[in-house]
Design a protein around this motif. Structure first.
Motif, PDB file in Angstrom:
ATOM      1  N   MET A 198      12.079   2.030  -1.034  1.00  0.00           N
ATOM      2  CA  MET A 198      10.767   1.952  -0.411  1.00  0.00           C
ATOM      3  C   MET A 198      10.699   0.689   0.459  1.00  0.00           C
ATOM      4  SD  MET A 198       9.415   4.679  -1.539  1.00  0.00           S
ATOM      5  CE  MET A 198       7.686   4.529  -1.158  1.00  0.00           C
ATOM      6  N   LYS A 199       9.777   0.717   1.431  1.00  0.00           N
ATOM      7  CA  LYS A 199       9.645  -0.403   2.345  1.00  0.00           C
ATOM      8  C   LYS A 199       8.163  -0.746   2.544  1.00  0.00           C
ATOM      9  CE  LYS A 199      13.763   0.276   5.249  1.00  0.00           C
ATOM     10  NZ  LYS A 199      14.230   0.453   6.627  1.00  0.00           N
ATOM     11  N   LEU A 200       7.956  -1.956   3.105  1.00  0.00           N
ATOM     12  CA  LEU A 200       6.638  -2.376   3.578  1.00  0.00           C
ATOM     13  C   LEU A 200       6.721  -2.514   5.092  1.00  0.00           C
ATOM     14  CD1 LEU A 200       5.462  -5.074   1.016  1.00  0.00           C
ATOM     15  CD2 LEU A 200       4.556  -2.783   1.317  1.00  0.00           C
ATOM     16  N   PHE A 201       5.825  -1.834   5.829  1.00  0.00           N
ATOM     17  CA  PHE A 201       5.796  -1.875   7.271  1.00  0.00           C
ATOM     18  C   PHE A 201       4.547  -2.636   7.728  1.00  0.00           C
ATOM     19  CE2 PHE A 201       8.146   1.903   6.085  1.00  0.00           C
ATOM     20  CZ  PHE A 201       9.269   1.855   6.903  1.00  0.00           C
ATOM     21  N   TYR A 202       4.716  -3.603   8.642  1.00  0.00           N
ATOM     22  CA  TYR A 202       3.579  -4.301   9.229  1.00  0.00           C
ATOM     23  C   TYR A 202       2.968  -3.380  10.300  1.00  0.00           C
ATOM     24  CZ  TYR A 202       5.315  -8.676   7.188  1.00  0.00           C
ATOM     25  OH  TYR A 202       5.737  -9.651   6.338  1.00  0.00           O
ATOM     26  N   ILE A 203       1.786  -2.863  10.031  1.00  0.00           N
ATOM     27  CA  ILE A 203       1.140  -1.966  11.006  1.00  0.00           C
ATOM     28  C   ILE A 203      -0.032  -2.642  11.708  1.00  0.00           C
ATOM     29  CG2 ILE A 203       1.854   0.114   9.789  1.00  0.00           C
ATOM     30  CD1 ILE A 203      -0.905   0.300   8.591  1.00  0.00           C
ATOM     31  N   GLU A 204      -0.505  -3.786  11.169  1.00  0.00           N
ATOM     32  CA  GLU A 204      -1.533  -4.573  11.839  1.00  0.00           C
ATOM     33  C   GLU A 204      -1.300  -6.036  11.494  1.00  0.00           C
ATOM     34  OE1 GLU A 204      -5.560  -3.419  11.214  1.00  0.00           O
ATOM     35  OE2 GLU A 204      -5.168  -1.268  11.412  1.00  0.00           O
ATOM     36  N   GLY A 205      -1.606  -6.952  12.450  1.00  0.00           N
ATOM     37  CA  GLY A 205      -1.459  -8.372  12.177  1.00  0.00           C
ATOM     38  C   GLY A 205      -0.466  -9.041  13.113  1.00  0.00           C
ATOM     39  N   ASN A 206      -0.028 -10.253  12.741  1.00  0.00           N
ATOM     40  CA  ASN A 206       0.840 -11.053  13.612  1.00  0.00           C
ATOM     41  C   ASN A 206       2.267 -10.530  13.693  1.00  0.00           C
ATOM     42  OD1 ASN A 206      -1.301 -12.793  14.093  1.00  0.00           O
ATOM     43  ND2 ASN A 206      -0.813 -14.077  12.322  1.00  0.00           N
ATOM     44  N   LYS A 207       2.734  -9.798  12.659  1.00  0.00           N
ATOM     45  CA  LYS A 207       4.122  -9.319  12.626  1.00  0.00           C
ATOM     46  C   LYS A 207       4.185  -7.802  12.769  1.00  0.00           C
ATOM     47  CE  LYS A 207       5.793 -13.073   9.684  1.00  0.00           C
ATOM     48  NZ  LYS A 207       6.513 -13.394   8.436  1.00  0.00           N
TER      49      LYS A 207
END
Length: 496
Positions: A1-10
């Motif tokens: 499993m992964k964590l995806f940055y979908i909003e924010g600085n990254k």
């Protein structure tokens, strides 16, 4: 499993999740670092339990949201869930396409309009509507007439039903007067509303005043109790105490290290079964040094650190660290097992080990047997060179004795003890005997020169004693004072 940055600085970045879990926050030692002021230093944590991932808020200031709902405890994660921390939004899933689609809001049906019971009757079809300009002009005229008729009607007697029929002007004037009284009634309602608000404000203010008076009375009473019983108040505080334990267990060895400070004493113990190392050293510590250590530990933010979730052993190695600190009315004990150490925990341990090195004059960090032997060999070579050339400089003999003692301290924990241990001990005793004889001879020479008023020669002798003697010994302090007294005497003699 992964964590995806979908909003924010990254936005666009991702992070691979691995057991036992990952930490999220602003600190640089977190696994997932958030560049946002809305996130706490250690904001949240993701953990793998029984094959499923859970998210947990670590008591952050602004909280953690899962699918726009704030969580309080452990919350199970599903494919496509969104984790919101301030303006940072992370997507949980195998791919970025796992994002959940939001269902559009359902538009409610329009309300059914019902006829008003007080509806006015429809005007007759015979009524003819005037033009817009004419209507405006007539409205202004009618308003003026109604205003004048209203005030003139107060002074004139009321007309009876037998009077002439009412004209359209009379009807308009009556309507205007009705509207005037309606406005008057609205003003009365506003006054009543303001009076109610004023009443509530007075009630709330009185309640706040009562609470403040109660708190003030309670504080005065507490101060009075404190003044009456100062000894009991002082006895309730906890003395400064520190205990740090580190244990590493493998298939063929158990290593244990402990550093404790209590009752104005520091004690260090090291036990290594495989290398047959058993070591213990204890020493009294002055109060000034303990107060300085206590202040440094207060500045690490360790006392605000929360309990850490335990991890699983890695490659057959089980590691446990436990740090307990107490002072005043504060007590905190943090247990780190098979997981990362927070920054404040690392900083507190570093301060304790540096303090132990300074007081006990030995390394207190966990070292292997080979590392300890290498240090001892290097210090032994330096000590031998200084001992052979002790006449070249006044301080060589004193430094050689210090290095011999360091060799003995490093090898004292070995069983059986290496051959170098006995040789360093014997050389140290011989060097001490030579130094004691020289210091006795120099002290006698200095006293003789003072009796003969050979002040310059006496000063030179006492300077040699300062260079050879240990600064912690009384003889060093005596020689230092003699040099000061001789200098002052010679200055006064020159003035005369």
């Amino acid at each position: 499993m992964k964590l995806f940055y979908i909003e924010g600085n990254k936005i666009g970045a991702s992070y691979e999740l691995t057991p036992p879990g990952v930490s999220i926050g602003r600190e640089s030692d977190n696994d997932v670092i958030l560049d946002s002021e809305a996130s706490s230093r250690y904001h949240a944590k993701l953990e793998l339990k029984d094959g499923e991932w859970f998210v947990k808020d670590l008591g952050s200031t602004n909280g953690t949201k899962l699918n726009d709902l704030k969580i309080s405890g452990d919350a199970r994660l599903n494919e496509g869930d969104r984790i919101s921390i301030g303006k940072e939004v992370l997507l949980f899933g195998k791919t970025l396409d796992a994002r959940k689609t939001e269902t559009p809001p359902v538009t409610p049906p329009p309300p059914v309009q019902t006829p008003s019971p007080a509806a006015e009757p429809a005007k007759p079809d015979s009524a003819v509507k005037p033009s817009i300009d004419a209507a405006k002009s007539d409205a202004v005229k009618e308003e003026k007439k109604s205003f004048l008729n209203f005030f003139s009607s107060k002074d004139s007697p009321e007309k009876t039903d037998g009077d002439k029929p009412k004209t359209p002007d009379d009807i308009s004037s009556t309507a205007e007067k009705m509207d005037f009284f309606a406005k008057k009634e609205d003003k009365e309602a506003v006054k009543r509303k303001h009076a109610s608000m004023l009443f509530y404000i007075i009630v709330i203010g009185a309640a706040v005043l009562m609470v403040l008076l109660f708190l003030l009375f309670d504080k005065i009473q507490a101060e009075s109790e404190k003044n009456r019983k100062p000894k009991q108040a002082a006895a309730s505080t906890t003395p400064f105490m520190v205990n740090y334990e580190k244990q590493i267990t493998t298939a063929d060895n158990i290593f244990r290290y402990e550093l404790s400070i209590r009752d104005d004493k520091i004690c260090v113990m090291r036990d290594d079964l495989k290398c047959q190392i058993k070591y213990r050293k204890e020493k009294k510590v002055d109060k000034d040094s303990l107060q300085k250590l206590e202040q440094e530990l207060k500045e690490t933010d360790f006392m605000n650190l929360a309990e850490q979730q335990a991890g699983v052993p890695s490659e057959g190695t089980d590691e446990l660290k436990l740090l307990t600190i107490s002072f005043g009315n504060n007590l905190n004990s943090i247990r780190i097992k098979n997981t990362f150490e927070p920054t404040s925990f690392k900083e507190a341990v570093r301060i304790l080990e540096d303090f132990s090195k300074l007081i006990l004059k030995i390394p207190t960090i966990s070292q292997t047997a080979d590392e300890m032997k290498n240090i001892a060999e290097e210090e032994f070579r330096n000590a031998e060179m200084l001992f052979k050339n002790y006449q070249a400089k006044d301080e060589n003999l004193r430094i050689a004795i210090q290095k011999y003692n360091l060799v003995v301290d490093n090898l004292e924990s070995f069983e059986p003890k290496p051959e170098m241990y006995d040789k360093a001990y014997q050389q140290c005793q011989e060097a001490k005997k030579i130094l004691d004889d020289e210091l006795k001879r120099l002290k006698s020479d200095g006293e003789r020169n003072l009796r003969l008023s050979k002040f310059e020669d006496a000063k030179e002798v006492y300077l040699k004693i300062k260079a050879k003697a240990d600064p912690e010994e009384p003889l060093y302090g005596m020689a230092r004072q003699k040099v000061i007294d001789i200098d002052n005497f010679l200055k006064q003699k020159k003035k005369k």
